[in-house]
Design an enzyme around this catalytic site. Sequence first.
Site, mmCIF file in Angstrom:
data_model
loop_
_atom_site.group_PDB
_atom_site.id
_atom_site.type_symbol
_atom_site.label_atom_id
_atom_site.label_comp_id
_atom_site.label_asym_id
_atom_site.label_seq_id
_atom_site.Cartn_x
_atom_site.Cartn_y
_atom_site.Cartn_z
ATOM 1 N N ASN A 150 0.543 -1.050 -0.291
ATOM 2 C CA ASN A 150 0.462 -0.361 -0.290
ATOM 3 C C ASN A 150 0.868 0.992 0.090
ATOM 4 O O ASN A 150 0.478 2.182 0.866
ATOM 5 C CB ASN A 150 -0.438 0.098 1.565
ATOM 6 C CG ASN A 150 -1.749 -1.237 1.239
ATOM 7 O OD1 ASN A 150 -2.228 -1.653 0.478
ATOM 8 N ND2 ASN A 150 -2.085 -1.809 2.191
ATOM 9 N N ARG A 205 4.290 -2.196 8.875
ATOM 10 C CA ARG A 205 5.243 -3.210 8.453
ATOM 11 C C ARG A 205 6.413 -3.334 9.261
ATOM 12 O O ARG A 205 7.072 -3.969 9.389
ATOM 13 C CB ARG A 205 5.192 -1.869 6.864
ATOM 14 C CG ARG A 205 4.330 -1.396 6.185
ATOM 15 C CD ARG A 205 5.358 -0.652 4.842
ATOM 16 N NE ARG A 205 4.211 -0.372 4.327
ATOM 17 C CZ ARG A 205 3.294 1.082 4.136
ATOM 18 N NH1 ARG A 205 3.124 1.778 5.850
ATOM 19 N NH2 ARG A 205 2.290 1.465 3.722
ATOM 20 N N LYS A 249 2.180 -11.202 -4.347
ATOM 21 C CA LYS A 249 3.222 -10.408 -5.023
ATOM 22 C C LYS A 249 4.749 -10.091 -4.236
ATOM 23 O O LYS A 249 4.870 -9.983 -5.613
ATOM 24 C CB LYS A 249 1.896 -8.812 -4.927
ATOM 25 C CG LYS A 249 2.314 -7.806 -5.979
ATOM 26 C CD LYS A 249 3.238 -6.932 -5.376
ATOM 27 C CE LYS A 249 3.733 -5.449 -6.220
ATOM 28 N NZ LYS A 249 4.128 -4.568 -5.342
ATOM 29 N N PRO A 266 4.877 -10.189 -11.167
ATOM 30 C CA PRO A 266 4.438 -9.924 -9.782
ATOM 31 C C PRO A 266 3.249 -9.497 -10.660
ATOM 32 O O PRO A 266 3.494 -8.175 -11.220
ATOM 33 C CB PRO A 266 5.072 -8.988 -9.782
ATOM 34 C CG PRO A 266 6.559 -9.688 -9.983
ATOM 35 C CD PRO A 266 6.121 -10.067 -11.318
ATOM 36 N N ASP A 268 0.369 -6.653 -9.212
ATOM 37 C CA ASP A 268 -0.403 -6.102 -8.690
ATOM 38 C C ASP A 268 -1.865 -5.277 -9.123
ATOM 39 O O ASP A 268 -2.128 -5.640 -10.581
ATOM 40 C CB ASP A 268 0.400 -4.741 -8.253
ATOM 41 C CG ASP A 268 1.061 -3.841 -8.957
ATOM 42 O OD1 ASP A 268 1.078 -4.002 -10.206
ATOM 43 O OD2 ASP A 268 1.590 -2.879 -8.520
ATOM 44 N N HIS A 270 -1.804 -2.188 -10.753
ATOM 45 C CA HIS A 270 -1.502 -1.941 -11.735
ATOM 46 C C HIS A 270 -0.701 -2.515 -13.124
ATOM 47 O O HIS A 270 -1.829 -2.848 -14.657
ATOM 48 C CB HIS A 270 -0.416 -1.173 -11.633
ATOM 49 C CG HIS A 270 0.365 -0.429 -12.569
ATOM 50 N ND1 HIS A 270 0.164 0.966 -12.900
ATOM 51 C CD2 HIS A 270 1.916 -0.076 -13.329
ATOM 52 C CE1 HIS A 270 0.881 1.652 -13.273
ATOM 53 N NE2 HIS A 270 1.638 1.385 -13.970
ATOM 54 N N GLN A 314 7.136 -7.745 -18.712
ATOM 55 C CA GLN A 314 6.523 -7.707 -18.018
ATOM 56 C C GLN A 314 6.962 -6.462 -17.062
ATOM 57 O O GLN A 314 6.447 -4.681 -17.279
ATOM 58 C CB GLN A 314 5.958 -8.486 -16.613
ATOM 59 C CG GLN A 314 4.468 -7.815 -15.747
ATOM 60 C CD GLN A 314 5.153 -7.311 -14.659
ATOM 61 O OE1 GLN A 314 6.165 -7.671 -14.152
ATOM 62 N NE2 GLN A 314 4.746 -6.295 -13.604
ATOM 63 N N PHE A 318 5.225 -3.098 -17.420
ATOM 64 C CA PHE A 318 5.377 -1.615 -16.357
ATOM 65 C C PHE A 318 5.757 -0.695 -16.110
ATOM 66 O O PHE A 318 5.801 1.094 -15.833
ATOM 67 C CB PHE A 318 5.775 -2.698 -14.999
ATOM 68 C CG PHE A 318 5.193 -1.962 -13.440
ATOM 69 C CD1 PHE A 318 4.133 -2.300 -12.795
ATOM 70 C CD2 PHE A 318 5.995 -1.024 -13.525
ATOM 71 C CE1 PHE A 318 4.359 -1.547 -11.370
ATOM 72 C CE2 PHE A 318 5.917 -0.629 -11.983
ATOM 73 C CZ PHE A 318 4.728 -0.520 -10.682
#
Length: 368
Positions: A150, A205, A249, A266, A268, A270, A314, A318
């Site tokens: 996040n 975290r 992820k 990965p 997410d 996005h 990827q 990205f």
Amino acid sequence: MWKSLELARSELRLELTLACGQSFRWRETAEGHWTGVMRGRVWTLTQIDNRLWYYVYENHRDFTHRKWTKKDCEPETKHKVHVKAEAHACSDGEKLLNDYFQLNINLEELYKDWGERDAHFKKLAETFSGVRMLRQDPIECLFTFICTSNNHISRIQGMVERLCHTLGNKLCQLDETSYHDFPSLSTLAESNVEACLRGLGFGYRAKFLQQSAKTILDSHGPHWLTGLRNVPYHEARNALRTLSGVGTKVADCVCLMSLDKPEAVPVDTHVWQIAKRDYKFVSCHGQKTITDKLHKDIGDFFRNLWGPYAGWAQSVLFCSDLKKFKNLKQRPAIQNLKREIKCEEDTDKEIVQRKQIKRENTKRKRDN
């Protein structure tokens, strides 16, 4: 002393590879010059034509940032024969760069293969060439990506910088900036680390970082993470997911960026948007959130499309979708516009010059 190795920009572009969210230890400290910490050393990297130049700073001393100038290549020019004779023997710095940027992998060939498989990729390939996957230290990669939950790139950079500055060993100081190594597992596992990190703004975290470090040391040992390089992808990913704060992820990021698993993709929100928007990917279950099943479906979709290095491909997409790089897509048009403006300026100058010559000739005739 600056050193260099031959490397085409199609094989590596620092401005894309170091700023696309793989590593959070690099900063552009001067135009085209990137300074950061890698393998326990402080480096400045830059690219001139088809060469990658690098400067490694000594530990525990103060320096100013080193900016490459043309004089830096003079020693190599003066001793061409000697350099050529020694070309087969890589320096320690060159070995580390080869490993970190995985320069044994031919990126041009991969781009060609992906472009033949995927028309959309081919459209982006020229503008976003040279995006490589880094081979990071597994400890640094894991604990950095636990911080990404996040979060966004600029904030993650700040958190990682505070983490290293507070708990890592100081390596050197350049101008007014101090550079620190990444904290060790034993340091991260200490009981007071959670409170320390909460005070630095890590929030929930902080607990994940301390607990994961303690779990690794107590249950697996200090070399466990590096050992995951030698097991199959799914086994490595499942092992990582047993740690606090590590979902699918984050596990895939660590597999791809530090554990030699190029097939890891990965996923997410996005990447999910890219799959839906550019590839018309539709989940048969119609989920609105990313479940493990959806993560697997999207990963399998891209693995079937791009092959064994799907994670590398990827990362190019990205990168192309990040707001910070949106102007790259406009560069060819801007360059053409600049050329057109220059042509117009040149034409205007010629007209002015011709008129000036004509006036001078007319004046001479009058005087005569």
